[in-house]
Design a protein around this motif. Structure first.
Motif, PDB file in Angstrom:
ATOM      1  N   PRO A  71       0.814  -1.231   0.000  1.00  0.00           N
ATOM      2  CA  PRO A  71       0.000   0.000   0.000  1.00  0.00           C
ATOM      3  C   PRO A  71       0.838   1.267   0.000  1.00  0.00           C
ATOM      4  N   GLY A  72       1.935   1.269   0.725  1.00  0.00           N
ATOM      5  CA  GLY A  72       2.825   2.435   0.722  1.00  0.00           C
ATOM      6  C   GLY A  72       3.462   2.657  -0.632  1.00  0.00           C
ATOM      7  N   VAL A  73       3.882   1.572  -1.260  1.00  0.00           N
ATOM      8  CA  VAL A  73       4.474   1.667  -2.601  1.00  0.00           C
ATOM      9  C   VAL A  73       3.425   2.175  -3.583  1.00  0.00           C
ATOM     10  N   PHE A  74       2.227   1.621  -3.531  1.00  0.00           N
ATOM     11  CA  PHE A  74       1.158   2.063  -4.435  1.00  0.00           C
ATOM     12  C   PHE A  74       0.805   3.524  -4.190  1.00  0.00           C
ATOM     13  N   PHE A  75       0.832   3.962  -2.929  1.00  0.00           N
ATOM     14  CA  PHE A  75       0.533   5.358  -2.627  1.00  0.00           C
ATOM     15  C   PHE A  75       1.549   6.285  -3.285  1.00  0.00           C
ATOM     16  N   VAL A  76       2.813   5.949  -3.186  1.00  0.00           N
ATOM     17  CA  VAL A  76       3.852   6.799  -3.774  1.00  0.00           C
ATOM     18  C   VAL A  76       3.710   6.834  -5.293  1.00  0.00           C
ATOM     19  N   PHE A  77       3.403   5.698  -5.907  1.00  0.00           N
ATOM     20  CA  PHE A  77       3.184   5.687  -7.356  1.00  0.00           C
ATOM     21  C   PHE A  77       1.917   6.465  -7.724  1.00  0.00           C
ATOM     22  N   ALA A  78       0.878   6.379  -6.893  1.00  0.00           N
ATOM     23  CA  ALA A  78      -0.334   7.172  -7.137  1.00  0.00           C
ATOM     24  C   ALA A  78      -0.030   8.653  -7.055  1.00  0.00           C
ATOM     25  N   LEU A  79       0.837   9.035  -6.125  1.00  0.00           N
ATOM     26  CA  LEU A  79       1.246  10.432  -5.998  1.00  0.00           C
ATOM     27  C   LEU A  79       2.016  10.887  -7.243  1.00  0.00           C
ATOM     28  N   ALA A  80       2.879  10.024  -7.759  1.00  0.00           N
ATOM     29  CA  ALA A  80       3.623  10.359  -8.975  1.00  0.00           C
ATOM     30  C   ALA A  80       2.670  10.530 -10.163  1.00  0.00           C
ATOM     31  N   ILE A  81       1.696   9.657 -10.287  1.00  0.00           N
ATOM     32  CA  ILE A  81       0.716   9.757 -11.382  1.00  0.00           C
ATOM     33  C   ILE A  81      -0.138  11.015 -11.201  1.00  0.00           C
ATOM     34  N   TYR A  82      -0.493  11.332  -9.961  1.00  0.00           N
ATOM     35  CA  TYR A  82      -1.245  12.557  -9.663  1.00  0.00           C
ATOM     36  C   TYR A  82      -0.477  13.781 -10.144  1.00  0.00           C
ATOM     37  N   LEU A  83       0.797  13.840  -9.832  1.00  0.00           N
ATOM     38  CA  LEU A  83       1.621  14.980 -10.264  1.00  0.00           C
ATOM     39  C   LEU A  83       1.710  15.052 -11.781  1.00  0.00           C
ATOM     40  N   TRP A  84       1.749  13.900 -12.426  1.00  0.00           N
ATOM     41  CA  TRP A  84       1.830  13.858 -13.885  1.00  0.00           C
ATOM     42  C   TRP A  84       0.511  14.326 -14.515  1.00  0.00           C
ATOM     43  N   LEU A  85      -0.618  13.966 -13.912  1.00  0.00           N
ATOM     44  CA  LEU A  85      -1.939  14.321 -14.449  1.00  0.00           C
ATOM     45  C   LEU A  85      -2.374  15.739 -14.093  1.00  0.00           C
ATOM     46  N   LEU A  86      -1.792  16.313 -13.055  1.00  0.00           N
ATOM     47  CA  LEU A  86      -2.216  17.607 -12.534  1.00  0.00           C
ATOM     48  C   LEU A  86      -2.283  18.712 -13.586  1.00  0.00           C
ATOM     49  N   PRO A  87      -1.262  18.920 -14.417  1.00  0.00           N
ATOM     50  CA  PRO A  87      -1.354  20.015 -15.402  1.00  0.00           C
ATOM     51  C   PRO A  87      -2.460  19.805 -16.436  1.00  0.00           C
ATOM     52  N   GLY A  88      -2.676  18.580 -16.852  1.00  0.00           N
ATOM     53  CA  GLY A  88      -3.667  18.307 -17.893  1.00  0.00           C
ATOM     54  C   GLY A  88      -5.099  18.285 -17.394  1.00  0.00           C
ATOM     55  N   LEU A  89      -5.314  17.636 -16.245  1.00  0.00           N
ATOM     56  CA  LEU A  89      -6.676  17.518 -15.720  1.00  0.00           C
ATOM     57  C   LEU A  89      -7.079  18.705 -14.861  1.00  0.00           C
ATOM     58  N   GLY A  90      -6.097  19.380 -14.290  1.00  0.00           N
ATOM     59  CA  GLY A  90      -6.396  20.476 -13.377  1.00  0.00           C
ATOM     60  C   GLY A  90      -6.469  19.974 -11.951  1.00  0.00           C
ATOM     61  N   TYR A  91      -6.368  20.916 -11.030  1.00  0.00           N
ATOM     62  CA  TYR A  91      -6.321  20.573  -9.616  1.00  0.00           C
ATOM     63  C   TYR A  91      -7.589  19.868  -9.141  1.00  0.00           C
ATOM     64  N   LEU A  92      -8.749  20.383  -9.511  1.00  0.00           N
ATOM     65  CA  LEU A  92     -10.001  19.841  -8.972  1.00  0.00           C
ATOM     66  C   LEU A  92     -10.210  18.377  -9.365  1.00  0.00           C
ATOM     67  N   LEU A  93     -10.122  18.077 -10.647  1.00  0.00           N
ATOM     68  CA  LEU A  93     -10.370  16.706 -11.098  1.00  0.00           C
ATOM     69  C   LEU A  93      -9.248  15.763 -10.666  1.00  0.00           C
ATOM     70  N   ALA A  94      -7.995  16.187 -10.810  1.00  0.00           N
ATOM     71  CA  ALA A  94      -6.871  15.324 -10.437  1.00  0.00           C
ATOM     72  C   ALA A  94      -6.878  15.025  -8.940  1.00  0.00           C
ATOM     73  N   THR A  95      -7.178  16.015  -8.112  1.00  0.00           N
ATOM     74  CA  THR A  95      -7.198  15.807  -6.667  1.00  0.00           C
ATOM     75  C   THR A  95      -8.361  14.923  -6.253  1.00  0.00           C
ATOM     76  N   PHE A  96      -9.497  15.086  -6.908  1.00  0.00           N
ATOM     77  CA  PHE A  96     -10.636  14.212  -6.621  1.00  0.00           C
ATOM     78  C   PHE A  96     -10.290  12.756  -6.932  1.00  0.00           C
ATOM     79  N   LEU A  97      -9.699  12.518  -8.096  1.00  0.00           N
ATOM     80  CA  LEU A  97      -9.315  11.153  -8.479  1.00  0.00           C
ATOM     81  C   LEU A  97      -8.239  10.604  -7.545  1.00  0.00           C
TER      82      LEU A  97
END
Length: 143
Positions: A71-97
């Motif tokens: 779970p910790g490893v998956f969380f860190v990878f989810a955080l990396a994907i979140y940072l990657w998606l943030l510019p394209g999806l925007g803060y609201l949608l990326a943070t919700f996901l």
């Protein structure tokens, strides 16, 4: 090994935010545009550090103990994907996901509950950053 890679990537990206090309601070803002990425990258770096020691030790143990580490490893990878998606999806949608994915990683399987808490996290953090701290968050390409 995954922990060392995540620490290295976070450290390089964090160091890159101090590049002089990002120092264009708008006079009406309390914080510059690199404040939020620095917060996220610092959290990423701090959460990745224990993985350097935990993952190799856990790989030597039984399969049952592996489940405590992933779970910790998956969380860190989810955080990396979140940072990657943030510019394209925007803060609201990326943070919700991201909030929904983190709750799934944590074991929550009740859809209404994790949708509700993801929405609360998103709205409260948006209010805090945009209205309280006056930090301009990414709007995404869809707005």
């Amino acid at each position: 090994m995954p922990g060392a890679v995540l620490v290295a990537v976070a450290a390089i990206l964090l160091w890159h935010t101090f590049d002089p090309s990002y120092s264009s601070r708008l006079s009406t803002l309390k914080f510059g545009p690199v404040f939020f990425p620095r917060v996220i990258l610092t959290v990423w770096l701090l959460l990745s550090l224990p993985l350097i020691f935990v993952v190799p030790r856990a790989l030597r143990r039984s399969v049952l103990e592996h489940r405590k580490v992933w779970p910790g490893v998956f969380f860190v990878f989810a955080l990396a994907i979140y940072l990657w998606l943030l510019p394209g999806l925007g803060y609201l949608l990326a943070t919700f996901l991201f909030g929904a994915v983190v709750q799934l990683i944590a074991g929550d399987r009740k859809p209404l509950r994790f949708v509700f808490w993801s929405a609360v996290l998103t709205v409260m953090s948006w209010v805090c950053f945009e209205l309280g701290l006056e930090i301009i968050l990414p709007a995404g390409k869809w707005l």
